[in-house]
Design a protein around this motif. Structure first.
Motif, PDB file in Angstrom:
ATOM      1  N   PHE A 164     -22.543  -3.152 -21.688  1.00 53.80           N
ATOM      2  CA  PHE A 164     -22.266  -1.830 -22.259  1.00 53.80           C
ATOM      3  C   PHE A 164     -21.024  -1.848 -23.144  1.00 53.80           C
ATOM      4  N   ARG A 166     -20.182  -4.341 -25.008  1.00 52.07           N
ATOM      5  CA  ARG A 166     -20.643  -4.923 -26.272  1.00 52.07           C
ATOM      6  C   ARG A 166     -21.405  -3.874 -27.090  1.00 52.07           C
ATOM      7  N   LEU A 167     -22.217  -3.056 -26.390  1.00 48.97           N
ATOM      8  CA  LEU A 167     -22.930  -1.990 -27.088  1.00 48.97           C
ATOM      9  C   LEU A 167     -21.955  -0.995 -27.707  1.00 48.97           C
ATOM     10  N   SER A 168     -20.898  -0.687 -26.972  1.00 50.64           N
ATOM     11  CA  SER A 168     -19.896   0.254 -27.473  1.00 50.64           C
ATOM     12  C   SER A 168     -19.260  -0.254 -28.769  1.00 50.64           C
ATOM     13  N   PHE A 171     -21.940   0.068 -31.734  1.00 48.31           N
ATOM     14  CA  PHE A 171     -22.330   1.396 -32.225  1.00 48.31           C
ATOM     15  C   PHE A 171     -21.346   1.915 -33.274  1.00 48.31           C
ATOM     16  N   LYS A 177     -20.896   5.509 -28.982  1.00 48.12           N
ATOM     17  CA  LYS A 177     -19.840   4.565 -28.631  1.00 48.12           C
ATOM     18  C   LYS A 177     -19.129   5.020 -27.349  1.00 48.12           C
ATOM     19  N   ALA A 180     -21.528   4.581 -24.246  1.00 45.21           N
ATOM     20  CA  ALA A 180     -21.639   3.180 -23.846  1.00 45.21           C
ATOM     21  C   ALA A 180     -20.342   2.685 -23.211  1.00 45.21           C
TER      22      ALA A 180
END
Length: 307
Positions: A164, A166-168, A171, A177, A180
């Motif tokens: 999560f 990394r996802l943040s 985005f 952002k 995540a």
């Protein structure tokens, strides 16, 4: 709609006059004792959440948190959902910068209380029936399944937290952002529980167990108040089922609806008269209502005192 339908069927099957007569004959002293058990029960629930919050680096005096939980008990009972009181408790614990950590402490406390209710329910059932009906091995497998789930969540949480985060970073949208990032912090906070020692984890389990046993004692006191001849064991698993029924999303304020019908059906299988069974279920609801009103008066007193 479903909860309203259950209550409508409830009153059609049993006239309210008969329920009133059954409740009117109850022993008020025993009922009052059952109501007052809510105070130590609230303290134990507060202590469990507070200990978990301390693991997350959240610092708050235990007594202050207990008084706060007493104050918001009113809202958690008389609103159709406990989301408002949960949000208030979350805001109180988060202290501005510990939102994910506070949420994990609250969620873990609720998960522990549900597990203890299931655990004791199975224990009471196995204690009150012949072993040929339910093999005790099922009880052992239930414990092993819980431990396996606990290990899976705590072991996977670091990987989920990194994913999560990394996802943040990937985005561009500000809200995505933030969501995540919050999810990453939430899973990262679970890792703190994985590092808890066995005595510490067992201590929190025992606190929740004591709280559940207080709930069983309150059910016993109300049964005594109405001269219902049921054993501690039978009332124990009745309490577990009623507690889980009150968590259903289609109940009304305070859990009324499915819980009342559930208690009525179970008591009927023990040969308890329908009006007495209905009166018992409503006294259980009345116990929570009276305690919530006392907490509301307590909050009002604190508000007036602070002026």
């Amino acid at each position: 709609m479903l909860a309203g339908g259950l209550l409508a069927a409830f009153f059609i099957c049993i006239p309210i006059g008969e329920i009133y007569r059954a409740v009117h004959s109850a022993n008020l002293i025993l009922f009052g004792m059952a109501v007052l058990l809510g105070v130590p029960g609230m303290f134990l629930s507060t202590l469990s959440t507070w200990l978990l919050a301390c693991r997350q680096g959240i610092t708050m005096p235990l007594w202050e948190f207990f008084l706060f939980n007493m104050a918001i008990r009113f809202y958690s009972f008389f609103f159709p959902t406990s989301a408002i009181s949960t949000a208030m408790r979350w805001h109180k614990l988060s202290a501005g910068s510990k939102k994910a950590e506070a949420l994990s402490a609250i969620a873990f406390t609720r998960a522990m209380s549900i597990f203890i209710a299931l655990f004791l329910g199975m224990f009471w059932v196995l204690s009150g029936i012949e072993q040929e009906v339910i093999d005790p091995l099922v009880f052992v497998l239930f414990i092993l399944l819980f431990l396996a789930g606990w290990l899976a969540v705590t072991r996977l949480s670091p990987s989920l937290a990194r994913a999560f985060h990394r996802l943040s970073a990937a985005f561009d949208n500000r809200w995505m952002k933030r969501i995540a990032s919050f999810a990453g912090r939430l899973f990262a906070s679970v890792e703190a529980y994985a590092q808890m020692s066995l005595p510490a984890l067992a201590g929190i389990g025992l606190i929740n167990l004591a709280n559940e046993l207080l709930g069983v004692v309150s059910y016993v006191l109300i049964a005594w108040a109405m001269d219902i001849p049921l054993s501690f064991v039978n009332l124990g698993w009745l309490r577990s089922i009623a507690f889980l029924a009150a968590l259903a999303p289609f109940t009304l304020a305070g859990g009324v609806g499915l819980r009342e019908v559930t208690v009525l059906v179970i008591l009927s299988t023990f040969g308890v008269e329908p009006d007495v069974a209905a009166g018992y279920s409503f006294l259980i609801y009345a116990r929570g209502a009276v305690f919530a009103l006392l907490c509301g008066a307590f909050e009002l007193g604190l508000a007036l005192k602070s002026r």
